[in-house]
Design a protein around this motif. Structure first.
Motif, PDB file in Angstrom:
ATOM      1  N   LEU A   1       0.107   3.714   1.787  1.00  0.00           N
ATOM      2  CA  LEU A   1       1.270   4.677   3.132  1.00  0.00           C
ATOM      3  C   LEU A   1       2.180   3.756   3.702  1.00  0.00           C
ATOM      4  CD1 LEU A   1      -0.324   6.393   5.701  1.00  0.00           C
ATOM      5  CD2 LEU A   1      -0.583   3.715   6.340  1.00  0.00           C
ATOM      6  N   ILE A   2       2.507   2.259   3.750  1.00  0.00           N
ATOM      7  CA  ILE A   2       3.492   2.055   3.752  1.00  0.00           C
ATOM      8  C   ILE A   2       4.823   2.422   3.292  1.00  0.00           C
ATOM      9  CG2 ILE A   2       4.629  -0.786   4.153  1.00  0.00           C
ATOM     10  CD1 ILE A   2       1.928  -0.480   5.509  1.00  0.00           C
TER      11      ILE A   2
ATOM     12  N   PHE B   1      -5.827   3.566   2.311  1.00  0.00           N
ATOM     13  CA  PHE B   1      -6.027   4.191   3.780  1.00  0.00           C
ATOM     14  C   PHE B   1      -7.005   5.100   4.151  1.00  0.00           C
ATOM     15  CE2 PHE B   1      -3.640   7.687   6.019  1.00  0.00           C
ATOM     16  CZ  PHE B   1      -3.304   7.141   6.804  1.00  0.00           C
TER      17      PHE B   1
ATOM     18  N   SER C   1       3.887  -5.817   8.157  1.00  0.00           N
ATOM     19  CA  SER C   1       2.874  -5.551   7.347  1.00  0.00           C
ATOM     20  C   SER C   1       2.830  -6.008   6.257  1.00  0.00           C
ATOM     21  CB  SER C   1       2.168  -3.798   7.327  1.00  0.00           C
ATOM     22  OG  SER C   1       3.808  -3.355   6.771  1.00  0.00           O
TER      23      SER C   1
ATOM     24  N   TYR D   1       1.082  11.341   3.023  1.00  0.00           N
ATOM     25  CA  TYR D   1       0.944  11.480   4.146  1.00  0.00           C
ATOM     26  C   TYR D   1       1.616  10.918   5.098  1.00  0.00           C
ATOM     27  CZ  TYR D   1      -1.687  10.989   8.275  1.00  0.00           C
ATOM     28  OH  TYR D   1      -2.237  10.634   9.378  1.00  0.00           O
TER      29      TYR D   1
ATOM     30  N   VAL E   1      -0.157   1.018  10.954  1.00  0.00           N
ATOM     31  CA  VAL E   1       1.565   1.961  10.998  1.00  0.00           C
ATOM     32  C   VAL E   1       1.401   3.038  11.003  1.00  0.00           C
ATOM     33  CG1 VAL E   1       3.220   1.703   9.163  1.00  0.00           C
ATOM     34  CG2 VAL E   1       1.860  -0.445  10.211  1.00  0.00           C
TER      35      VAL E   1
ATOM     36  N   LEU F   1       6.827  -2.193   9.084  1.00  0.00           N
ATOM     37  CA  LEU F   1       6.268  -2.561   7.730  1.00  0.00           C
ATOM     38  C   LEU F   1       7.083  -3.595   7.046  1.00  0.00           C
ATOM     39  CD1 LEU F   1       8.646   1.150   6.772  1.00  0.00           C
ATOM     40  CD2 LEU F   1       5.928  -0.054   6.873  1.00  0.00           C
TER      41      LEU F   1
ATOM     42  N   PRO G   1      -2.981  -0.524   8.322  1.00  0.00           N
ATOM     43  CA  PRO G   1      -2.720   0.750   7.479  1.00  0.00           C
ATOM     44  C   PRO G   1      -2.382   1.455   8.270  1.00  0.00           C
ATOM     45  CG  PRO G   1      -3.257  -0.703   5.311  1.00  0.00           C
ATOM     46  CD  PRO G   1      -3.784  -1.432   7.111  1.00  0.00           C
TER      47      PRO G   1
ATOM     48  N   GLY H   1       0.832  -1.315  -0.301  1.00  0.00           N
ATOM     49  CA  GLY H   1       0.381   0.199   0.036  1.00  0.00           C
ATOM     50  C   GLY H   1       0.921   1.484  -0.079  1.00  0.00           C
TER      51      GLY H   1
ATOM     52  N   TRP I   1      13.548   3.756  14.507  1.00  0.00           N
ATOM     53  CA  TRP I   1      13.411   2.757  12.787  1.00  0.00           C
ATOM     54  C   TRP I   1      13.548   2.202  13.019  1.00  0.00           C
ATOM     55  CZ3 TRP I   1      12.144   5.287   8.905  1.00  0.00           C
ATOM     56  CH2 TRP I   1      12.098   6.759   8.154  1.00  0.00           C
TER      57      TRP I   1
ATOM     58  N   TYR J   1       6.689   5.036   4.223  1.00  0.00           N
ATOM     59  CA  TYR J   1       7.083   5.027   5.319  1.00  0.00           C
ATOM     60  C   TYR J   1       8.624   4.944   5.226  1.00  0.00           C
ATOM     61  CZ  TYR J   1       3.539   6.398   8.912  1.00  0.00           C
ATOM     62  OH  TYR J   1       2.874   7.276   8.894  1.00  0.00           O
TER      63      TYR J   1
ATOM     64  N   ASN K   1      -4.959  -2.560   1.550  1.00  0.00           N
ATOM     65  CA  ASN K   1      -4.068  -1.902   1.291  1.00  0.00           C
ATOM     66  C   ASN K   1      -5.296  -0.208   1.371  1.00  0.00           C
ATOM     67  OD1 ASN K   1      -1.709  -3.024   1.498  1.00  0.00           O
ATOM     68  ND2 ASN K   1      -2.198  -3.164  -1.185  1.00  0.00           N
TER      69      ASN K   1
ATOM     70  N   ASP L   1      -2.041   8.744   0.352  1.00  0.00           N
ATOM     71  CA  ASP L   1      -1.277   8.358   1.649  1.00  0.00           C
ATOM     72  C   ASP L   1       0.007   8.209   1.115  1.00  0.00           C
ATOM     73  OD1 ASP L   1      -4.167   7.126   0.572  1.00  0.00           O
ATOM     74  OD2 ASP L   1      -3.298   4.763   0.569  1.00  0.00           O
TER      75      ASP L   1
ATOM     76  N   LEU M   1       9.706   1.113  13.715  1.00  0.00           N
ATOM     77  CA  LEU M   1       8.710   1.660  12.463  1.00  0.00           C
ATOM     78  C   LEU M   1       9.160   0.368  11.052  1.00  0.00           C
ATOM     79  CD1 LEU M   1       6.568   2.696  10.935  1.00  0.00           C
ATOM     80  CD2 LEU M   1       8.503   4.547  10.153  1.00  0.00           C
TER      81      LEU M   1
END
Lengths: 316, 288
Positions: free
Chosen positions: A129-130, B222, B263, A237, B242, B260, B239, A127, B253, A133, B220, A234, B256
Motif C-alpha cells: 500500500l505504502i 492491508f 510509516s 488500491y 495512511v 510515508l 497502512p 508494504g 503531497w 502511494y 504491512n 494493495d 502524504l
C-alpha cells in the motif's frame, strides 16, 4: 511386563487418557482460530457463491450456479481476469529476470556486495500500500515534471499496467534475488573451476552447470512470484485504484456476447474487482463466485507446482 | 601511485554497474525523503530540487501527528499491539500444535496436520466477504464485541498464520531426537514442562524465521485490517491510517510523503539492526 501388576495397568490407562487430553489442549490454541477464522468463512464462502447473498440482513436463497453463469457474460470480470493473467505472466518474467541478473551480479567479487544486496532488498520491507502511494508520487511528479522522463503520468495513459508491473518488480526483485543468491552460493566452486580448466566459457558454464544446479530455486521463485501476482490488491488500491478507464476492446465484447463497447478499468485485478463488486455495488454473491473461481485456479497452480517439484526430485 | 593504480584496476565495470543500479533502486526513497522536507507548492514546482529548509520536515511531522484522519501515534500503537501479540501467539500456539502432531503417531494427527497444511492454498480473497458476515454474527448473535477490536484481528492472524507456522515447526520438530524428551520425562517433567523447558528452546531458529516472515506480513498487511477494522476504525493500523489520510483530501503531497516516511521508518530501522536474521528468515522460509 505389566500384566502381572494391575496397579501399573491402571496407571497406563490413566496415562492414555491424559495423553489425549494434552493432545487436544496443545492443539486447540492453533486449531480454534484456524477453524473459526479460515475454515468457517471458507465454507460459508462456497455456500454463498450459490445464493443471492447481498451481505446485509436480507434473507439469502439458493440460486444454484446462476452467479457462475453470470460471470461468463460479466465483461468487467472477464476483462479483469485476463488482465490479471497478463499481469501475472509479465510479473513472473520481469521479477525473475531482474532478480536473477542482480543475483549473478552481486555474487561476483565486488567491494560493496553486502551494501548492494541490502539496497536491492529494502523495497521488499515496505508494504504494497505504502509502495503504491510512493510510486504515485514518482510517476505523477518526479518522472514527469521533475525529470521530464514522461510527457504525462503513465498512470493515466495506455501503459498503466506496465507502470504497475515496474513498481512490483522494483518491490519484489530484491527478495527473489536473495533466493537465487542462496542457491548460487551452493554451487560447488571446484565444479566451476573444473569446467573452466576444460575450456568452457562463461555462458557455457552458466547454461550447463549453474542453471541445472539451481533449478529448484527457479521453481520456488516462479511459483512464489506467480501466487503473489495473483493475490495482488494493495498496490493497485493505492497506485491506480484500478484505473484508468478504457473502452473495452472488440474481442472482449465478442467473447461475452455484447454489441456495444463498454468502459473497463485497465488495471483492475481480480482481488480488486471482488472487493469493488461487494463494497461498491453490494453484489456480495457475485463477488464471492469470482473469489471461488479465483481460488480454484490458484489451487490448480499450487497443486501443479507441488506435483512438478516432486516429479523432478525423483528424477534427480 | 601504485595504490591508486590497483584501486582503479580492481574497481571494475561490474562494480560501477552495481553502484548505478543501487542508486536507481534507492532513488525513490531518496526523492521521497527530500520532498518530505518541503511545502506542497515547492514539491509541485520542482520535485527533484533539494529542500531549502530541512527543518520543514518537522513542521510536516507535527501536522501529520496532529491530523485526525491519520493519528500517527495511535496507528503506530495499534500496529505494534496487533503485530507483537499476533507474532507471539502464532509462534507459541503453532509450535504446541506441531509438537503434539509430530509426537502422536495416529491417523488423526496425520489428518489434522494435512488439514492445517491445506490452509496454505486458501487465499484471503475467498474468505474476506464471508468474514464480514461472520463478524456480524459474532457481534450481534453471539454478543462478543468483534468489529474494530485488537483481539479479533489478532485471533484472525492466529488462524491465517497457523498453516505455514505449523508446517515449518512440524518439519523442524521431526528432526529433534526423542531421547531428549524421554530423558526429561524420566527426570519427572510433566507434558507442558517437557515442551516449554526442553523442546521450545530448541525451536529458536525456526521461531526467528517465523517472526520475520509473519512479522513483515502482518505489519504491512492491508486487506485483512481493511475488512475487519476499516479505514475509519479506532484500532486502525499504519497502512489503514495512511489509506484513510490519502483518501480524505485532494492529495497534499508534503503531508502524504511525510506520512510515508514515518510509516517506513520503523521497519527500516529494524532491518538495519536485524539484517542478517531478516534475510536468512525470508529466504529459508521460502525454500522450505
Amino acid at each position: 511386563m505389566t500384566e502381572t501388576q494391575p496397579v501399573k495397568t491402571r496407571k497406563k490407562l490413566g496415562k492414555k487418557a491424559s495423553d489425549r487430553l494434552w493432545f487436544w489442549l496443545f492443539l486447540l490454541p492453533a486449531l480454534l482460530p484456524f477453524l473459526l477464522m479460515v475454515i468457517t468463512p471458507f465454507g460459508m464462502g462456497i455456500y454463498y457463491s450459490f445464493t443471492n447473498w447481498t451481505g446485509g440482513l436480507n434473507p439469502t436463497e439458493w440460486i444454484g450456479v446462476e452467479n457462475y453463469r453470470g460471470l461468463l457474460t460479466d465483461y468487467r470480470f472477464v476483462f479483469s481476469f485476463l488482465t490479471t493473467g497478463i499481469y501475472a505472466a509479465l510479473n513472473v518474467l520481469f521479477i525473475n529476470a531482474v532478480a536473477f541478473g542482480l543475483a549473478l551480479l552481486v555474487t561476483r567479487k565486488l567491494k560493496l556486495t553486502n551494501l548492494y544486496r541490502a539496497s536491492f532488498f529494502i523495497p521488499n520491507l515496505i508494504g504494497g500500500l505504502i509502495i503504491g502511494y510512493l510510486w504515485r508520487f514518482i510517476y505523477t511528479l518526479v518522472l514527469t515534471r521533475g525529470l521530464n522522463f514522461f510527457e504525462s503520468s503513465p498512470l493515466i495513459g495506455d501503459n498503466a499496467l506496465i507502470a504497475l508491473i515496474v513498481v512490483v518488480t522494483w518491490q519484489y526483485a530484491g527478495y527473489i534475488m536473495m533466493i537465487y543468491i542462496a542457491a548460487l552460493q551452493n554451487v560447488p566452486e571446484d565444479l566451476i573451476e573444473a569446467s573452466r580448466i576444460d575450456g568452457a566459457n562463461a555462458l557455457q558454464r552458466l547454461r550447463n552447470i549453474t542453471l541445472p544446479l539451481i533449478a529448484q530455486a527457479f521453481t520456488v521463485s516462479l511459483f512464489l512470484t506467480l501466487v503473489t501476482a495473483f493475490k495482488q490488491f494493495d498496490t493497485v488500491y493505492s497506485l491506480t485504484q484500478g484505473g484508468p478507464p478504457q473502452l473495452s476492446p472488440q474481442w472482449l465484447m465478442n467473447l461475452v456476447g455484447m454489441d456495444n463497447a463498454r468502459t473497463v478499468e485497465s488495471t483492475e485485478l481480480v482481488a480488486n474487482v471482488i472487493y469493488n463488486r461487494a463494497f461498491s455495488f453490494n453484489q456480495f454473491a457475485e463477488g464471492q463466485a469470482m473469489a471461488v473461481t479465483f481460488f480454484v485456479i490458484l489451487a490448480i497452480f499450487s497443486i501443479g507446482q507441488v506435483y512438478f517439484n516432486k516429479k523432478r526430485e525423483v528424477e534427480l | 601511485m601504485a595504490r591508486i593504480q590497483t584501486f582503479f584496476k580492481r574497481f571494475n565495470w561490474l562494480e560501477i554497474l552495481a553502484l548505478v543500479l543501487m542508486i536507481v533502486f534507492l532513488y525513490p526513497f531518496i526523492i521521497v525523503v527530500l520532498n518530505a522536507s518541503k511545502d506542497n507548492i515547492a514539491i509541485t514546482d520542482n520535485p527533484i530540487a533539494l529542500p531549502t529548509d530541512w527543518l520543514l520536515f518537522f513542521r510536516n511531522v507535527a501536522d501529520i501527528v496532529g491530523d485526525p484522519n491519520l493519528n500517527y501515534f495511535r496507528a503506530l500503537f495499534n500496529s505494534i499491539i496487533i503485530t507483537t501479540f499476533s507474532l507471539g501467539l502464532i509462534g507459541v500456539s503453532s509450535a504446541m500444535a506441531a509438537w503434539v502432531l509430530v509426537r502422536t503417531k495416529t491417523r488423526l494427527s496425520m489428518t489434522l496436520f494435512l488439514f492445517f497444511v491445506s490452509g496454505l492454498v486458501i487465499p484471503f480473497q475467498i474468505v474476506m466477504l464471508p468474514i464480514v458476515e461472520l463478524s456480524r454474527v459474532i457481534q450481534t448473535t453471539v454478543g462478543i464485541p468483534w468489529k474494530d477490536t485488537h483481539y479479533a484481528v489478532i485471533f484472525a492472524y492466529m488462524g491465517f498464520g497457523a498453516p505455514l507456522s505449523v508446517f515449518l515447526f512440524h518439519g523442524f520438530i521431526k528432526s529433534i531426537p526423542l531421547d531428549i524428551e524421554e530423558a526429561a520425562i524420566i527426570d519427572g517433567c510433566s507434558r507442558p514442562e517437557v515442551f516449554f523447558r526442553v523442546v521450545f528452546p530448541i525451536l529458536k531458529p525456526i521461531f526467528v524465521t517465523l517472526l520475520v516472515l509473519n512479522g513483515l506480513w502482518i505489519w504491512n498487511d492491508f486487506l485483512l485490517p481493511l475488512i475487519m477494522i476499516g479505514t475509519g476504525g479506532d484500532t486502525k493500523t499504519i497502512p489503514l491510517a495512511v489509506a484513510n489520510f490519502a483518501g480524505a483530501y485532494v492529495i497534499q503531497w508534503n503531508l502524504l510523503l511525510t506520512a510515508l516516511v514515518l510509516s517506513a521508518i520503523p521497519v527500516i530501522i529494524l532491518f538495519l539492526f536485524a539484517q542478517k536474521y531478516i534475510i536468512k528468515g525470508m529466504t529459508s522460509g521460502a525454500i522450505k
